[in-house]
Each structure stands twice: as structure tokens, then as C-alpha cells.
Write a protein that holds these residues in place. Sequence first.
Motif, PDB file in Angstrom:
ATOM      1  N   ALA A 256       0.830  -1.215   0.000  1.00 56.69           N
ATOM      2  CA  ALA A 256       0.000   0.000   0.000  1.00 56.69           C
ATOM      3  C   ALA A 256       0.865   1.266   0.000  1.00 56.69           C
ATOM      4  O   ALA A 256       0.396   2.338  -0.402  1.00 56.69           O
ATOM      5  N   LEU A 257       2.135   1.146   0.426  1.00 57.89           N
ATOM      6  CA  LEU A 257       3.020   2.328   0.413  1.00 57.89           C
ATOM      7  C   LEU A 257       3.196   2.866  -1.011  1.00 57.89           C
ATOM      8  O   LEU A 257       3.458   4.046  -1.221  1.00 57.89           O
ATOM      9  N   LYS A 337      -9.189   2.960  -1.523  1.00 59.06           N
ATOM     10  CA  LYS A 337      -8.165   2.867  -0.475  1.00 59.06           C
ATOM     11  C   LYS A 337      -8.740   3.088   0.920  1.00 59.06           C
ATOM     12  O   LYS A 337      -8.077   3.537   1.832  1.00 59.06           O
ATOM     13  N   LYS A 344      -6.899   5.010   4.159  1.00 61.48           N
ATOM     14  CA  LYS A 344      -5.517   4.560   4.408  1.00 61.48           C
ATOM     15  C   LYS A 344      -4.602   5.539   3.686  1.00 61.48           C
ATOM     16  O   LYS A 344      -4.378   5.408   2.492  1.00 61.48           O
ATOM     17  N   VAL A 346      -1.059   7.389   2.778  1.00 54.75           N
ATOM     18  CA  VAL A 346       0.384   7.126   2.836  1.00 54.75           C
ATOM     19  C   VAL A 346       1.081   8.471   3.034  1.00 54.75           C
ATOM     20  O   VAL A 346       0.917   9.387   2.231  1.00 54.75           O
ATOM     21  N   ILE A 356       1.964   4.192   6.656  1.00 58.98           N
ATOM     22  CA  ILE A 356       0.510   4.237   6.457  1.00 58.98           C
ATOM     23  C   ILE A 356      -0.109   4.898   7.682  1.00 58.98           C
ATOM     24  O   ILE A 356       0.282   4.613   8.810  1.00 58.98           O
ATOM     25  N   ARG A 358      -3.858   6.121   9.405  1.00 56.72           N
ATOM     26  CA  ARG A 358      -5.333   6.067   9.325  1.00 56.72           C
ATOM     27  C   ARG A 358      -5.978   7.182  10.144  1.00 56.72           C
ATOM     28  O   ARG A 358      -7.153   7.129  10.441  1.00 56.72           O
TER      29      ARG A 358
END
Length: 381
Positions: A256-257, A337, A344, A346, A356, A358
Amino acid sequence: MMEEKHSMEEERSSERMQVLYQKKPCYEIVFSKTFSGLREELSALECGEKRLCIVTDSKVDELYGEEVLHLLDGKCKKAVKYVFPQGEENKTLDTVKGIYRFLIEEGFDRKDMLLALGGGVAGDITGYAAATYLRGIDYVQIPTTLLSQADSSIGGKTGVDFDGFKNMVGAFKMPRLVYMNLGVLQTLDDRQYFAGFAEIMKHGLIRDAMFYEWLIENMYEICERDLNVLQEMMVRSCNVKRLVVEKDPTEQGDRALLNFGHTIGHAIEKAKNFELYHGECVALGAVAAAYISWKKELLTMEEYYEVRDMFVPFYLPISVDNIDPREILRLTKSDKKMESGRIKFVLLKKIGKAVIDRTVTDEEILAAINEINFSEEDAHA
Ligand code: GLY
């Protein structure tokens, strides 16, 4: 036998400038300066008994379709080409349906293979058709834009846009080979060439501070498209992506980065009706994410301005006009995302290290959108 293998290796290595091995799931990323080495790479994939279908768009077909089709002569049982109209608006299930029909008419079975020739749209669509036709057949990526070479051709994310939502329907399906002809970069128009830099800089920013410094030091040669420098750049950039994907192929964690800059970037892309290139929107999204990183005291102010201004020499936008911040916020929240109702995001902890987060609030997102919003007042200031 040994001699034959040796001469094959020699022939392959003369076309190969460099190779990266994606170990898990396993395939090669070959860097070359022409398309011709593709012949030997296909031999290595034992294509002699396979039907091959090149899938490409109308613009790339004009440039390279016949050349690549010709290269398949004698290397496979049958070689055909499927051409769809160019443009992000064709990255749909309807285009995939057209591919399925063509493959059925041409008698393609599960042992046959697709070749995605083109930019991100061709790669994502072909990969998705390969992931789903007969429950999955092999495919090869032959990316022809800087953006698709740097990002979308590696790592097996495939899919289509759905009801205006980007990449909303898709599958993970790793290619058998990624073959990059870096020679094509010389012929890209400036806007398309520079749009690719958003993803390349992203790789430095999230994971490799030394590569980021190297990009700054080699800016002149990069803008001049010096092939040796481009080769080093692409190998280093693709290596970052390779390592991230190897650790987390299906985006359960660190992959996800790679979405740095994409959360707000995708929202701008949609709000602007895909008039801006994906890379341009990623640059804007990256500036916004770096701004939030500064406001959350992860980056210093100097680092934020350094990151922002680094996009300028690569002709990438750091502000955009005529956007409605609330509309961008709404679209950001409808992007995929999200996880349990939270975005989420980055962010950058420092240059070369992404995290990450939130906890980003609507207010922080709106402030970041305002930072990149080029208003009339700015113009007259
Ligand atoms: N483009 C982001 C990824 O491949 O995960």
C-alpha cells in the motif's frame, strides 16, 4: 546441447541491457534498447506450440504493432493482434469483452498467451483478460510509456475502471515476463515522458533516499533522455517496486506504500474527467500528502518544500486550477483505499521512508487540497 544453450545465452545477453528477477512470484524484468530481444525471451518461455495475441491500443499499434507482430514469426504456433481504441475511457469491461470474443474466434486455449503492448491501459486490460479468460492464461507485459515501465507493468495488478471509479474491478495476476524497450522513451512526447516521473520519484520518496538524491543529481541527463542514465534510473526505480511487491504481492501490508500520492491523485484525476495524465495527478497527490506529513510534524517544512519543488524541473504540476476542495474530499473518500470507513493515507516519515496513517482528518485533507488549489487570487497576487 551445452553449446546451444551457451549461444542462446549470448544472443539474449547481447539484447539485454540488464535484468531484474522478481523472485516471488517468479518472473524476469528485462531492460533492452530495442524490441528484437523479445524473440529470444519468448523462446525461453517455450512459446513454440502456443498461440500468441498482442493486445494494444490504436495509437501504439500505429507505432509498434506490426514490428512486434513480425518478431513473433516462427516463434509460436500462431500470432494475432487485437487493437482497441486508445484512451482511458476504453479501460472498461466492454473492451475486455471484445478481447474475450476475439480469443474465442481465434481458438485460444489455456496454454496460449497474451502480450500487452502499450501503456498502463493496455497492460491493465490485457492482464485482466488474461486473469479471467478460461480462468487464467499467461501474459507478458511490453510497456511502452515511462509510466507503465516504471509502475503498472510490474507487480501483477490488473483491472478496469467501473462506473467512473478507477481500477475498481480487477485481479492480481503476475506476468510471465516484463520486457522493456527503453529505446521507446526517446520518442515519447514531452508531456507523456515527464508524467512518468511522478511514479519514479515516488519510489525514491517512499523507499530509497539515495535514489531520490541521484535523481536530483542527474536531472539534466534525465531531461535530455540520455539512454545510459535512463537505464540506471529504470533499473533502480523498478528495483524498489520489485522489492515491495516481492514482500507483499497482494497488498496486505507494505505494498500500500506504493499508493503514495494516489489517494488525492485519483480524486483529482476523476474530478478533472481524466484530462490530466495519471502521473500529473500523482504529482499533485504527492505534494498534498507531503503537506499533510509536514502538518503532522513527520516532515520538516524544508523537507516539504524540497519534495514539492522537486516536481517542477520534471515539468510536473504542483498546483491545479478549478477544483472544488469538497468535491475532491468526497471523491477521495469514495476511492478504494478505504478500510473500515477510514482512509488509508500514505505519508512520509522522512525522505525515503513512507508510513501508512489512518488518522488523517477531513480538515487535514481539505487543507492539503487548498495547498495545491491554484485560485484566481493566486494568479493575480
Ligand atoms: N501502482 C501501485 C502498485 O502496483 O501497487
